[in-house]
Design an enzyme around this catalytic site. Structure first.
Site, PDB file in Angstrom:
ATOM      1  N   GLY A 192      16.794 -79.743  58.185  1.00 26.27           N
ATOM      2  CA  GLY A 192      16.304 -80.595  59.057  1.00 26.27           C
ATOM      3  C   GLY A 192      14.765 -81.047  58.835  1.00 26.27           C
ATOM      4  O   GLY A 192      14.500 -81.814  58.374  1.00 26.27           O
TER       5      GLY A 192
ATOM      6  N   ASN B  48      20.005 -82.318  59.584  1.00 25.80           N
ATOM      7  CA  ASN B  48      19.737 -82.128  61.081  1.00 25.80           C
ATOM      8  C   ASN B  48      18.687 -83.422  61.472  1.00 25.80           C
ATOM      9  O   ASN B  48      17.662 -83.316  60.642  1.00 25.80           O
ATOM     10  CB  ASN B  48      19.125 -80.846  61.301  1.00 25.80           C
ATOM     11  CG  ASN B  48      19.056 -80.711  62.792  1.00 25.80           C
ATOM     12  OD1 ASN B  48      18.438 -81.477  63.246  1.00 25.80           O
ATOM     13  ND2 ASN B  48      19.384 -79.486  63.313  1.00 25.80           N
TER      14      ASN B  48
ATOM     15  N   ARG C  30      20.019 -79.364  73.010  1.00 27.62           N
ATOM     16  CA  ARG C  30      19.546 -78.311  73.739  1.00 27.62           C
ATOM     17  C   ARG C  30      19.677 -78.429  75.182  1.00 27.62           C
ATOM     18  O   ARG C  30      19.542 -79.433  75.859  1.00 27.62           O
ATOM     19  CB  ARG C  30      17.843 -78.068  73.328  1.00 27.62           C
ATOM     20  CG  ARG C  30      17.770 -77.796  71.799  1.00 27.62           C
ATOM     21  CD  ARG C  30      16.366 -77.464  71.667  1.00 27.62           C
ATOM     22  NE  ARG C  30      15.976 -75.990  71.867  1.00 27.62           N
ATOM     23  CZ  ARG C  30      15.878 -75.014  71.082  1.00 27.62           C
ATOM     24  NH1 ARG C  30      15.983 -74.940  69.976  1.00 27.62           N
ATOM     25  NH2 ARG C  30      15.807 -73.984  71.598  1.00 27.62           N
TER      26      ARG C  30
ATOM     27  N   HIS D 191      18.188 -73.065  57.940  1.00 26.80           N
ATOM     28  CA  HIS D 191      17.063 -72.775  58.660  1.00 26.80           C
ATOM     29  C   HIS D 191      15.739 -72.540  57.854  1.00 26.80           C
ATOM     30  O   HIS D 191      16.026 -71.485  57.258  1.00 26.80           O
ATOM     31  CB  HIS D 191      17.227 -71.753  59.687  1.00 26.80           C
ATOM     32  CG  HIS D 191      16.300 -71.937  61.016  1.00 26.80           C
ATOM     33  ND1 HIS D 191      15.081 -71.666  60.895  1.00 26.80           N
ATOM     34  CD2 HIS D 191      16.453 -72.419  62.023  1.00 26.80           C
ATOM     35  CE1 HIS D 191      14.504 -71.905  61.852  1.00 26.80           C
ATOM     36  NE2 HIS D 191      15.436 -72.562  62.789  1.00 26.80           N
TER      37      HIS D 191
ATOM     38  N   GLU E 109      27.324 -69.575  59.486  1.00 27.41           N
ATOM     39  CA  GLU E 109      26.230 -70.295  58.893  1.00 27.41           C
ATOM     40  C   GLU E 109      25.228 -69.205  58.767  1.00 27.41           C
ATOM     41  O   GLU E 109      24.710 -68.597  60.077  1.00 27.41           O
ATOM     42  CB  GLU E 109      25.673 -71.510  59.665  1.00 27.41           C
ATOM     43  CG  GLU E 109      24.369 -72.029  58.868  1.00 27.41           C
ATOM     44  CD  GLU E 109      23.972 -73.363  59.670  1.00 27.41           C
ATOM     45  OE1 GLU E 109      24.806 -74.224  60.217  1.00 27.41           O
ATOM     46  OE2 GLU E 109      22.863 -73.520  59.401  1.00 27.41           O
TER      47      GLU E 109
ATOM     48  N   HIS F 227      21.512 -80.662  67.432  1.00 22.78           N
ATOM     49  CA  HIS F 227      21.324 -79.508  68.474  1.00 22.78           C
ATOM     50  C   HIS F 227      20.922 -80.352  69.676  1.00 22.78           C
ATOM     51  O   HIS F 227      20.075 -80.961  70.102  1.00 22.78           O
ATOM     52  CB  HIS F 227      20.203 -78.726  68.132  1.00 22.78           C
ATOM     53  CG  HIS F 227      20.162 -77.453  68.776  1.00 22.78           C
ATOM     54  ND1 HIS F 227      19.388 -76.308  68.519  1.00 22.78           N
ATOM     55  CD2 HIS F 227      20.684 -77.104  69.756  1.00 22.78           C
ATOM     56  CE1 HIS F 227      19.579 -75.350  69.427  1.00 22.78           C
ATOM     57  NE2 HIS F 227      20.271 -75.715  70.292  1.00 22.78           N
TER      58      HIS F 227
ATOM     59  N   ARG G 218      15.136 -81.319  74.766  1.00 26.17           N
ATOM     60  CA  ARG G 218      13.791 -81.809  74.399  1.00 26.17           C
ATOM     61  C   ARG G 218      13.753 -82.732  73.148  1.00 26.17           C
ATOM     62  O   ARG G 218      12.747 -83.580  72.874  1.00 26.17           O
ATOM     63  CB  ARG G 218      13.005 -80.390  73.977  1.00 26.17           C
ATOM     64  CG  ARG G 218      13.577 -79.847  72.535  1.00 26.17           C
ATOM     65  CD  ARG G 218      12.951 -78.759  72.251  1.00 26.17           C
ATOM     66  NE  ARG G 218      12.799 -77.560  72.989  1.00 26.17           N
ATOM     67  CZ  ARG G 218      12.484 -76.346  72.722  1.00 26.17           C
ATOM     68  NH1 ARG G 218      12.157 -76.101  71.313  1.00 26.17           N
ATOM     69  NH2 ARG G 218      12.614 -75.512  73.533  1.00 26.17           N
ATOM     70  N   HIS G 219      14.886 -82.761  72.571  1.00 25.54           N
ATOM     71  CA  HIS G 219      14.844 -83.893  71.392  1.00 25.54           C
ATOM     72  C   HIS G 219      16.065 -84.770  71.668  1.00 25.54           C
ATOM     73  O   HIS G 219      16.085 -85.898  72.145  1.00 25.54           O
ATOM     74  CB  HIS G 219      14.608 -83.260  70.032  1.00 25.54           C
ATOM     75  CG  HIS G 219      15.051 -82.009  69.626  1.00 25.54           C
ATOM     76  ND1 HIS G 219      16.521 -81.634  69.915  1.00 25.54           N
ATOM     77  CD2 HIS G 219      14.587 -80.877  69.151  1.00 25.54           C
ATOM     78  CE1 HIS G 219      16.766 -80.547  69.336  1.00 25.54           C
ATOM     79  NE2 HIS G 219      15.835 -80.086  69.026  1.00 25.54           N
TER      80      HIS G 219
ATOM     81  N   THR H 262      11.830 -73.037  67.848  1.00 26.93           N
ATOM     82  CA  THR H 262      13.179 -73.485  67.255  1.00 26.93           C
ATOM     83  C   THR H 262      13.964 -72.337  67.239  1.00 26.93           C
ATOM     84  O   THR H 262      13.672 -71.235  67.918  1.00 26.93           O
ATOM     85  CB  THR H 262      12.915 -73.928  65.694  1.00 26.93           C
ATOM     86  OG1 THR H 262      14.342 -74.240  65.020  1.00 26.93           O
ATOM     87  CG2 THR H 262      12.028 -72.838  64.896  1.00 26.93           C
ATOM     88  N   THR H 263      15.221 -72.481  66.887  1.00 27.97           N
ATOM     89  CA  THR H 263      16.301 -71.227  66.974  1.00 27.97           C
ATOM     90  C   THR H 263      15.573 -70.138  66.026  1.00 27.97           C
ATOM     91  O   THR H 263      15.416 -70.176  64.859  1.00 27.97           O
ATOM     92  CB  THR H 263      17.441 -71.872  66.368  1.00 27.97           C
ATOM     93  OG1 THR H 263      17.977 -73.043  66.902  1.00 27.97           O
ATOM     94  CG2 THR H 263      18.619 -70.593  66.700  1.00 27.97           C
TER      95      THR H 263
ATOM     96  N   HIS I 235      14.701 -84.140  64.629  1.00 28.69           N
ATOM     97  CA  HIS I 235      13.211 -84.240  64.808  1.00 28.69           C
ATOM     98  C   HIS I 235      12.968 -85.764  64.542  1.00 28.69           C
ATOM     99  O   HIS I 235      11.736 -86.250  65.000  1.00 28.69           O
ATOM    100  CB  HIS I 235      12.611 -83.316  63.708  1.00 28.69           C
ATOM    101  CG  HIS I 235      12.341 -81.971  64.079  1.00 28.69           C
ATOM    102  ND1 HIS I 235      12.459 -81.427  65.506  1.00 28.69           N
ATOM    103  CD2 HIS I 235      13.114 -80.841  63.380  1.00 28.69           C
ATOM    104  CE1 HIS I 235      12.590 -80.204  65.503  1.00 28.69           C
ATOM    105  NE2 HIS I 235      12.935 -79.726  64.332  1.00 28.69           N
TER     106      HIS I 235
ATOM    107  N   GLU J 297      25.262 -78.564  67.048  1.00 31.03           N
ATOM    108  CA  GLU J 297      24.715 -77.110  67.525  1.00 31.03           C
ATOM    109  C   GLU J 297      24.646 -77.093  68.835  1.00 31.03           C
ATOM    110  O   GLU J 297      24.116 -77.860  69.568  1.00 31.03           O
ATOM    111  CB  GLU J 297      23.329 -77.019  66.626  1.00 31.03           C
ATOM    112  CG  GLU J 297      23.554 -76.836  65.259  1.00 31.03           C
ATOM    113  CD  GLU J 297      22.033 -76.889  64.601  1.00 31.03           C
ATOM    114  OE1 GLU J 297      21.237 -76.649  65.420  1.00 31.03           O
ATOM    115  OE2 GLU J 297      21.867 -77.021  63.471  1.00 31.03           O
TER     116      GLU J 297
HETATM  117  N1  PXP Z   1      21.050 -74.646  61.011  1.00 31.26           N
HETATM  118  C1  PXP Z   1      20.844 -74.155  62.292  1.00 31.26           C
HETATM  119  C2  PXP Z   1      22.009 -73.557  62.977  1.00 31.26           C
HETATM  120  C3  PXP Z   1      19.834 -74.541  62.976  1.00 31.26           C
HETATM  121  O1  PXP Z   1      19.734 -74.108  64.385  1.00 31.26           O
HETATM  122  C4  PXP Z   1      18.707 -75.542  62.491  1.00 31.26           C
HETATM  123  C5  PXP Z   1      17.446 -75.675  63.140  1.00 31.26           C
HETATM  124  O2  PXP Z   1      17.929 -76.694  64.462  1.00 31.26           O
HETATM  125  C6  PXP Z   1      19.041 -75.961  61.244  1.00 31.26           C
HETATM  126  C7  PXP Z   1      20.235 -75.358  60.471  1.00 31.26           C
HETATM  127  C8  PXP Z   1      17.971 -76.668  60.485  1.00 31.26           C
HETATM  128  O3  PXP Z   1      16.896 -75.699  60.242  1.00 31.26           O
HETATM  129  P1  PXP Z   1      15.597 -76.554  59.810  1.00 31.26           P
HETATM  130  O4  PXP Z   1      15.002 -77.712  60.618  1.00 31.26           O
HETATM  131  O5  PXP Z   1      14.555 -75.472  59.777  1.00 31.26           O
HETATM  132  O6  PXP Z   1      15.866 -77.208  58.192  1.00 31.26           O
END
Ligand code: PXP
Length: 240
Positions: free
Chosen positions: A213, A7, A45, A191, A151, A43, A49-50, A100-101, A10, A70
């Site tokens: 990510g 991901n 959003r 995540h 997921e 993602h 924001r990013h 974050t989510t 960032h 996403e």
């Molecule tokens: N999977 C999903 C569905 C997410 O929403 C995120 C965060 O955007 C991630 C994976 C990656 O999470 P992290 O950035 O904490 O690794």
């Protein structure tokens, strides 16, 4: 071995902090692919924001692996997805004020909306993954609503404060994996996974893909910092 989806949100977070053109997540995606990742995750959003719409458009053009978008199950995002045609859409819950989510999608509560969204995406030829907490009822609902993949949200496992808590959270993930296998759903997870906690999740054979990510981008800042400073010093030196 599970596939790795990286991901790159960032990278865009750092760019947006200054409103400049760099670092470009599109360039990052190329580097991620050259390093061997199996896919790029981003993602888009609602508040942008990013990642920006432009990023998504160009990513779709240049990515040679797989693009996993996403997004929230909103009208706007369905339109963006149908126009962009990522390789897969992962539906996630989204609140404006969250960092974050924060939790998985409540497939039971929003069943009709999610079903309709999946049907529209399928019509556009886009497979759908649902980001859900490791709960059997959510996984059963994910199969009933028509998703091909789930997921599993690993956030609680990653946030565990004690080994006992971590074991408890891992057990929930293992139970969720068993349930998803029973329903013939494909399984991804993600995540909060980082260089310390990833191994217990990577060991689970049924999990086909890990989406990671923040920890990778955070590490890139540190492992790249020495070189970045040296390059700036070399530039300054050239002038005198
Ligand atoms: N999977 C999903 C569905 C997410 O929403 C995120 C965060 O955007 C991630 C994976 C990656 O999470 P992290 O950035 O904490 O690794």
């Amino acid at each position: 071995m599970a596939r790795l989806g990286v991901n790159i949100d960032h990278v865009a977070t750092i760019r947006q902090a200054r409103g400049v053109m760099y670092p470009d997540p599109v360039t990052a995606a190329g580097i991620v692919e050259l390093a061997g990742a199996d896919g790029i995750v981003c993602h888009l959003r609602e508040d942008r924001r990013h990642m920006q719409d432009r990023d998504l458009r160009i990513l779709k053009e240049v990515i040679q692996t797989r693009l996993n978008l996403e997004m929230a199950a909103t009208e706007e995002m369905v339109r963006v997805a149908l126009a962009t045609k990522p390789n897969v859409v992962t539906l996630v819950p989204e609140k404006r004020e969250e960092l974050t989510t924060e939790g998985g999608l409540d497939v039971i509560k929003f069943f009709p909306l999610i079903k309709k969204t999946i049907q529209r995406l399928h019509k556009g030829g886009i497979p759908v993954s649902l980001f859900v907490d490791p709960k059997k009822d959510q996984i059963k609902a994910s199969e009933e609503v028509g998703a091909e993949t789930i997921e599993i949200h690993t956030g609680r496992y990653c946030d565990a404060k004690t080994p006992i808590q971590e074991d408890e959270e891992l057990k929930k993930i293992l139970d969720a994996v068993a349930a998803a296998s029973h329903y013939n759903l494909r399984i991804a997870a993600g995540h909060g996974l980082n260089y310390v906690n990833v191994w217990r999740i990577a060991e689970i054979k049924e999990i086909e893909e890990l989406n990671i990510g923040h920890s990778i981008i955070a590490r890139a800042v540190l492992v790249g910092l020495d070189r970045a400073v040296r390059e700036m010093i070399a530039l300054i030196k050239q002038t005198n």
